[in-house]
Scaffold this active site. Structure first.
Site, PDB file in Angstrom:
ATOM      1  N   ASP A   1       0.692  -1.191   0.134  1.00  0.00           N
ATOM      2  CA  ASP A   1       0.003  -0.152  -0.016  1.00  0.00           C
ATOM      3  C   ASP A   1       0.799   1.246  -0.091  1.00  0.00           C
ATOM      4  OD1 ASP A   1      -2.310  -1.703   0.033  1.00  0.00           O
ATOM      5  OD2 ASP A   1      -2.273  -1.656   2.372  1.00  0.00           O
ATOM      6  N   GLU A   2       2.089   1.245  -0.773  1.00  0.00           N
ATOM      7  CA  GLU A   2       2.759   2.468  -0.646  1.00  0.00           C
ATOM      8  C   GLU A   2       2.547   3.183  -1.743  1.00  0.00           C
ATOM      9  OE1 GLU A   2       3.793  -0.707  -1.206  1.00  0.00           O
ATOM     10  OE2 GLU A   2       5.353  -1.441   0.292  1.00  0.00           O
ATOM     11  N   GLY A   3       1.618   2.896  -2.828  1.00  0.00           N
ATOM     12  CA  GLY A   3       1.166   3.481  -3.613  1.00  0.00           C
ATOM     13  C   GLY A   3       1.770   3.138  -5.085  1.00  0.00           C
ATOM     14  N   LYS A   4       1.831   1.656  -5.139  1.00  0.00           N
ATOM     15  CA  LYS A   4       2.535   1.081  -6.209  1.00  0.00           C
ATOM     16  C   LYS A   4       1.688   1.290  -7.688  1.00  0.00           C
ATOM     17  CE  LYS A   4       2.522  -2.755  -4.208  1.00  0.00           C
ATOM     18  NZ  LYS A   4       2.228  -2.349  -3.036  1.00  0.00           N
ATOM     19  N   GLY A   5       0.365   1.371  -7.198  1.00  0.00           N
ATOM     20  CA  GLY A   5      -0.745   1.329  -8.264  1.00  0.00           C
ATOM     21  C   GLY A   5      -0.532   2.753  -8.718  1.00  0.00           C
ATOM     22  N   LYS A   6      -0.369   3.846  -8.178  1.00  0.00           N
ATOM     23  CA  LYS A   6      -0.398   4.944  -8.645  1.00  0.00           C
ATOM     24  C   LYS A   6       0.891   5.193  -9.556  1.00  0.00           C
ATOM     25  CE  LYS A   6       0.706   9.534  -8.528  1.00  0.00           C
ATOM     26  NZ  LYS A   6       0.871  11.026  -8.117  1.00  0.00           N
TER      27      LYS A   6
ATOM     28  N   ALA B   1      -3.840  -8.310  -3.307  1.00  0.00           N
ATOM     29  CA  ALA B   1      -3.418  -7.120  -3.524  1.00  0.00           C
ATOM     30  C   ALA B   1      -4.442  -6.024  -3.773  1.00  0.00           C
ATOM     31  CB  ALA B   1      -2.596  -7.201  -4.807  1.00  0.00           C
ATOM     32  N   GLY B   2      -4.431  -4.732  -3.438  1.00  0.00           N
ATOM     33  CA  GLY B   2      -5.579  -3.733  -3.895  1.00  0.00           C
ATOM     34  C   GLY B   2      -4.859  -2.689  -4.197  1.00  0.00           C
ATOM     35  N   HIS B   3      -4.789  -2.203  -5.387  1.00  0.00           N
ATOM     36  CA  HIS B   3      -4.034  -1.010  -5.918  1.00  0.00           C
ATOM     37  C   HIS B   3      -4.976  -0.031  -6.429  1.00  0.00           C
ATOM     38  CE1 HIS B   3      -0.539  -4.161  -6.906  1.00  0.00           C
ATOM     39  NE2 HIS B   3      -0.684  -3.942  -5.727  1.00  0.00           N
ATOM     40  N   THR B   4      -4.975   1.370  -6.047  1.00  0.00           N
ATOM     41  CA  THR B   4      -5.892   2.242  -6.067  1.00  0.00           C
ATOM     42  C   THR B   4      -5.316   3.457  -7.154  1.00  0.00           C
ATOM     43  OG1 THR B   4      -6.930   1.984  -4.051  1.00  0.00           O
ATOM     44  CG2 THR B   4      -7.402   4.225  -5.308  1.00  0.00           C
TER      45      THR B   4
ATOM     46  N   GLN C   1       2.323  -6.102  -2.894  1.00  0.00           N
ATOM     47  CA  GLN C   1       2.667  -6.207  -1.505  1.00  0.00           C
ATOM     48  C   GLN C   1       3.982  -5.391  -1.262  1.00  0.00           C
ATOM     49  OE1 GLN C   1       1.803  -9.579  -2.723  1.00  0.00           O
ATOM     50  NE2 GLN C   1      -0.197  -8.930  -2.149  1.00  0.00           N
TER      51      GLN C   1
ATOM     52  N   GLY D   1     -10.873  -3.552   3.300  1.00  0.00           N
ATOM     53  CA  GLY D   1     -11.303  -2.158   4.242  1.00  0.00           C
ATOM     54  C   GLY D   1     -10.901  -2.169   5.610  1.00  0.00           C
TER      55      GLY D   1
ATOM     56  N   ARG E   1      -5.697   0.483   8.753  1.00  0.00           N
ATOM     57  CA  ARG E   1      -4.279   0.107   8.569  1.00  0.00           C
ATOM     58  C   ARG E   1      -3.582   0.828   9.619  1.00  0.00           C
ATOM     59  NH1 ARG E   1      -3.860   2.550   2.266  1.00  0.00           N
ATOM     60  NH2 ARG E   1      -4.569   0.650   1.335  1.00  0.00           N
TER      61      ARG E   1
HETATM   62  P1  GDP Z   1      -0.619   0.105  -3.683  1.00  0.00           P
HETATM   63  O1  GDP Z   1      -1.068  -1.232  -2.779  1.00  0.00           O
HETATM   64  O2  GDP Z   1       1.044   0.170  -3.246  1.00  0.00           O
HETATM   65  O3  GDP Z   1      -0.835   0.181  -5.081  1.00  0.00           O
HETATM   66  O4  GDP Z   1      -1.464   1.300  -2.815  1.00  0.00           O
HETATM   67  P2  GDP Z   1      -2.798   1.422  -2.398  1.00  0.00           P
HETATM   68  O5  GDP Z   1      -3.507   1.792  -3.907  1.00  0.00           O
HETATM   69  O6  GDP Z   1      -3.290   0.180  -1.984  1.00  0.00           O
HETATM   70  O7  GDP Z   1      -2.793   2.400  -1.445  1.00  0.00           O
HETATM   71  C1  GDP Z   1      -2.182   3.798  -1.582  1.00  0.00           C
HETATM   72  C2  GDP Z   1      -3.385   4.872  -1.394  1.00  0.00           C
HETATM   73  O8  GDP Z   1      -2.562   6.180  -1.386  1.00  0.00           O
HETATM   74  C3  GDP Z   1      -4.364   4.652  -2.704  1.00  0.00           C
HETATM   75  O9  GDP Z   1      -5.414   5.107  -1.983  1.00  0.00           O
HETATM   76  C4  GDP Z   1      -3.732   5.942  -3.519  1.00  0.00           C
HETATM   77  O10 GDP Z   1      -4.598   6.564  -4.227  1.00  0.00           O
HETATM   78  C5  GDP Z   1      -3.029   6.977  -2.458  1.00  0.00           C
HETATM   79  N1  GDP Z   1      -1.925   7.666  -3.033  1.00  0.00           N
HETATM   80  C6  GDP Z   1      -0.912   7.361  -3.699  1.00  0.00           C
HETATM   81  N2  GDP Z   1      -0.045   8.391  -3.871  1.00  0.00           N
HETATM   82  C7  GDP Z   1      -0.343   9.278  -2.922  1.00  0.00           C
HETATM   83  C8  GDP Z   1      -0.003  10.673  -2.767  1.00  0.00           C
HETATM   84  O11 GDP Z   1       1.179  10.951  -3.096  1.00  0.00           O
HETATM   85  N3  GDP Z   1      -0.756  11.360  -1.897  1.00  0.00           N
HETATM   86  C9  GDP Z   1      -1.801  10.911  -1.466  1.00  0.00           C
HETATM   87  N4  GDP Z   1      -2.411  11.808  -0.726  1.00  0.00           N
HETATM   88  N5  GDP Z   1      -2.330   9.733  -1.656  1.00  0.00           N
HETATM   89  C10 GDP Z   1      -1.673   8.834  -2.536  1.00  0.00           C
HETATM   90  P1  IMO Z   2      -0.827  -4.386  -1.993  1.00  0.00           P
HETATM   91  O1  IMO Z   2      -0.310  -4.899  -3.280  1.00  0.00           O
HETATM   92  C1  IMO Z   2      -0.875  -4.610   2.298  1.00  0.00           C
HETATM   93  C2  IMO Z   2      -0.950  -8.540   3.942  1.00  0.00           C
HETATM   94  C3  IMO Z   2      -2.088  -8.991   4.817  1.00  0.00           C
HETATM   95  C4  IMO Z   2      -1.385  -9.858   5.856  1.00  0.00           C
HETATM   96  C5  IMO Z   2      -0.293 -10.640   5.026  1.00  0.00           C
HETATM   97  C6  IMO Z   2      -0.731 -11.976   4.447  1.00  0.00           C
HETATM   98  O2  IMO Z   2      -2.062  -3.735  -2.156  1.00  0.00           O
HETATM   99  O3  IMO Z   2       0.301  -3.552  -1.441  1.00  0.00           O
HETATM  100  P2  IMO Z   2      -2.438 -12.971   2.629  1.00  0.00           P
HETATM  101  O4  IMO Z   2      -3.482 -12.763   2.111  1.00  0.00           O
HETATM  102  O5  IMO Z   2      -1.238 -12.511   1.603  1.00  0.00           O
HETATM  103  O6  IMO Z   2      -2.103 -14.209   2.997  1.00  0.00           O
HETATM  104  O7  IMO Z   2      -2.040 -11.962   3.786  1.00  0.00           O
HETATM  105  O8  IMO Z   2      -0.033 -10.007   4.239  1.00  0.00           O
HETATM  106  N1  IMO Z   2      -1.023  -8.167   2.764  1.00  0.00           N
HETATM  107  C7  IMO Z   2      -1.040  -7.073   2.342  1.00  0.00           C
HETATM  108  N2  IMO Z   2      -1.116  -5.765   3.008  1.00  0.00           N
HETATM  109  N3  IMO Z   2      -1.009  -4.538   0.879  1.00  0.00           N
HETATM  110  C8  IMO Z   2      -1.144  -5.583   0.110  1.00  0.00           C
HETATM  111  O9  IMO Z   2      -0.966  -5.591  -0.995  1.00  0.00           O
HETATM  112  C9  IMO Z   2      -1.091  -6.965   0.827  1.00  0.00           C
HETATM  113  N4  IMO Z   2      -1.171  -8.180   0.456  1.00  0.00           N
HETATM  114  C10 IMO Z   2      -1.442  -9.059   1.682  1.00  0.00           C
HETATM  115  O10 IMO Z   2      -2.850  -8.103   5.336  1.00  0.00           O
HETATM  116  O11 IMO Z   2      -0.993  -9.387   6.901  1.00  0.00           O
HETATM  117 MG    MG Z   3      -2.702  -1.838  -1.896  1.00  0.00          MG
END
Ligand code: GDP
Ligand code: IMO
Ligand code: MG
Length: 430
Positions: free
Chosen positions: A18-23, A44-47, A228, A306, A309
């Site tokens: 959830d670092e923002g890989k999707g973005k 995984a969940g990428h926004t 991840q 949901g 974090r």
């Molecule tokens: P991923 O799993 O690494 O792709 O990250 P997620 O999409 O799960 O979570 C990152 C969240 O931060 C998403 O809701 C993005 O829209 C948001 N995001 C990404 N980059 C930025 C940023 O620079 N600033 C802000 N405010 N939000 C960001």
């Molecule tokens: P993205 O790609 C954050 C975490 C789960 C749990 C552990 C194991 O969006 O960054 P699993 O279902 O893989 O067996 O769960 O890993 N986890 C994540 N946390 N972002 C993710 O993906 C994750 N995918 C798995 O919360 O702690």
């Molecule tokens: Mg994510």
């Protein structure tokens, strides 16, 4: 054309996901001909947010919002066909028609893998990572047991019947040994349902290793999107509080059949603070009140489940490992805008473990349980505005540029991308 002419970029998470890989993937996807997932599944969940519209992706790479790149799901990914078909439908409804290729060698998540994931979480108790319950650990385990089912199998009725019988019966016995659950649904209905999925997905199933090899030979730009992050990597993460695949860049080779020899850029996406969904050691976690405030400001809720974090200060012990193990050529720093108006900021540069300073991530869970962060205090900055993205790096507040420099010095890696908001255009390239 020589393979050395290839243009390969890998995007990985340098923290807990959830670092923002999707973005960042979306940002680079416009100049790529292929965008490829190489591991993980719909855990995984990428926004991605483009012109005010928000898209949530789980299995399809984040390049799909551009029309031209081909979206590839590699053999290292584990696929829940029902979830994939749902995601395709979700995109169709928004008038996005993915050009999709799915590896014939990718393993399939079966209903009993999800059931087993639930049972495992109960069984593992305090050692459970807080799985997303998408069946990830059980499907990778079955792959290693060598009775897993691959995408190609669900298009071949006889082979599928033979393999399903073995896998189903193994999981039936295992499930009853570790829980009082009964495997559901019955073998025959799974067989019929999954053959239907196979029919629907057959047009997309291919040898993607060959496809990507040819693409490289023709000088096409290929972007790999990690899921991840380093601390969730099955080998390099904080085991057993990890996922069940390798998130690091080197895994593009096993996860897609594309050699790592030709990678040009490896970008580690790093949030300006940390967040973690699930359970496990988190040395820089903020106390409840401060943590609640940062979570709300940063909208830190899991994209997949949901769940709220857990949040904390930036941990450079972790990022140092991400730089080394991935071989990062650069870092993309995200969400510094969320730290605006926060006053002084703490950044962890080492762990104090029983009086000893540790600069690197320990393997020992015992050490993690004792680890106290060693902090450096840095001055904060005020609000960031969109025009800073247009004006460039020098227009950012001095204290933020100092924060960037501090990270670069501590982890020995340049920060070449700074994201100051979730939208595609809120991005600064240095
Ligand atoms: P991923 O799993 O690494 O792709 O990250 P997620 O999409 O799960 O979570 C990152 C969240 O931060 C998403 O809701 C993005 O829209 C948001 N995001 C990404 N980059 C930025 C940023 O620079 N600033 C802000 N405010 N939000 C960001
Ligand atoms: P993205 O790609 C954050 C975490 C789960 C749990 C552990 C194991 O969006 O960054 P699993 O279902 O893989 O067996 O769960 O890993 N986890 C994540 N946390 N972002 C993710 O993906 C994750 N995918 C798995 O919360 O702690
Ligand atoms: Mg994510």
């Amino acid at each position: 054309m020589s393979l050395n002419g290839s243009k390969i970029t890998v995007i990985v998470g340098a923290q807990w996901g959830d670092e923002g890989k999707g973005k960042i993937t979306d940002y680079f996807a416009g100049e790529s001909e292929y965008v490829v997932r190489y591991h993980g599944g719909n855990n995984a969940g990428h926004t991605v947010i483009v012109k005010g519209s928000e898209y949530k992706l789980h299995l399809i790479p984040s390049g799909v919002l551009y029309e031209h790149p081909i979206s590839v799901i590699g053999n290292g990914v584990v696929i829940d066909p029902k979830a994939l078909l749902k995601e395709i439908q979700y995109l169709f409804k928004q008038d996005i028609h993915p050009q999709l290729m799915i590896s014939d060698r990718a393993h399939v998540i079966m209903p009993y893998h999800k059931q087993m994931d639930n049972a495992l979480t109960d069984h593992q108790g305090a050692l459970a990572a807080g799985s997303t319950k998408r069946g990830i650990a059980p499907v990778y385990a079955d792959k290693m047991f060598r009775h897993g089912i691959r995408m190609v199998d669900i298009t071949e009725p006889d082979i599928f019947k033979e393999k399903l019988h073995k896998s189903y019966n193994f999981n039936k016995k295992l499930l009853s040994a570790i829980s009082d659950q009964i495997i559901q649904p019955d073998e025959k209905s799974i067989y019929e349902k999954y053959l239907q999925y196979g029919k629907k997905l057959a047009p997309y199933i291919k040898d993607i290793s060959l496809e990507l090899y040819e693409a490289q030979r023709n000088g096409k730009a290929i972007l790999f999107e990690g899921a991840q992050g380093i601390s969730l990597d099955i080998d390099h993460g904080i085991y057993p509080y990890t996922t069940s695949s390798n998130s690091i860049a080197g895994n593009i080779a096993t996860g897609t059949g594309v050699s790592y020899r030709n990678i040009n850029r490896i970008i580690g996406v790093t949030k300006a603070y940390i967040s973690r969904v699930g359970i496990g050691p988190l040395p820089t976690e903020l106390p409840k009140k401060q943590g609640d405030a940062l979570r709300e400001k940063g909208e830190e809720y899991g994209t997949t489940t949901g769940r709220p974090r857990r949040v904390g200060w930036l941990d450079l012990v972790q990022v140092r490992q991400a730089v080394r193990v991935n071989g990062l050529t650069e870092i993309a720093l995200t969400k510094p805008d969320i730290l605006s108006d926060n006053g002084d900021l703490s950044v962890c540069t080492a762990y104090d473990v029983d009086g000893q300073q540790e600069q690197e991530m320990p393997a020992s869970l015992h050490k993690f349980r004792l680890a106290e962060p060693v902090y450096q205090t840095l001055p904060g900055w005020g609000q960031l505005s969109d025009d800073m993205a247009e004006k460039g790096y020098e227009s950012l507040p001095e204290n933020l540029r100092h924060y960037v420099q501090f990270i670069e010095d501590e982890v020995s890696c340049p920060i070449s991308i700074i994201s100051i908001g979730p939208e595609r255009h809120q991005t600064i390239i240095r």
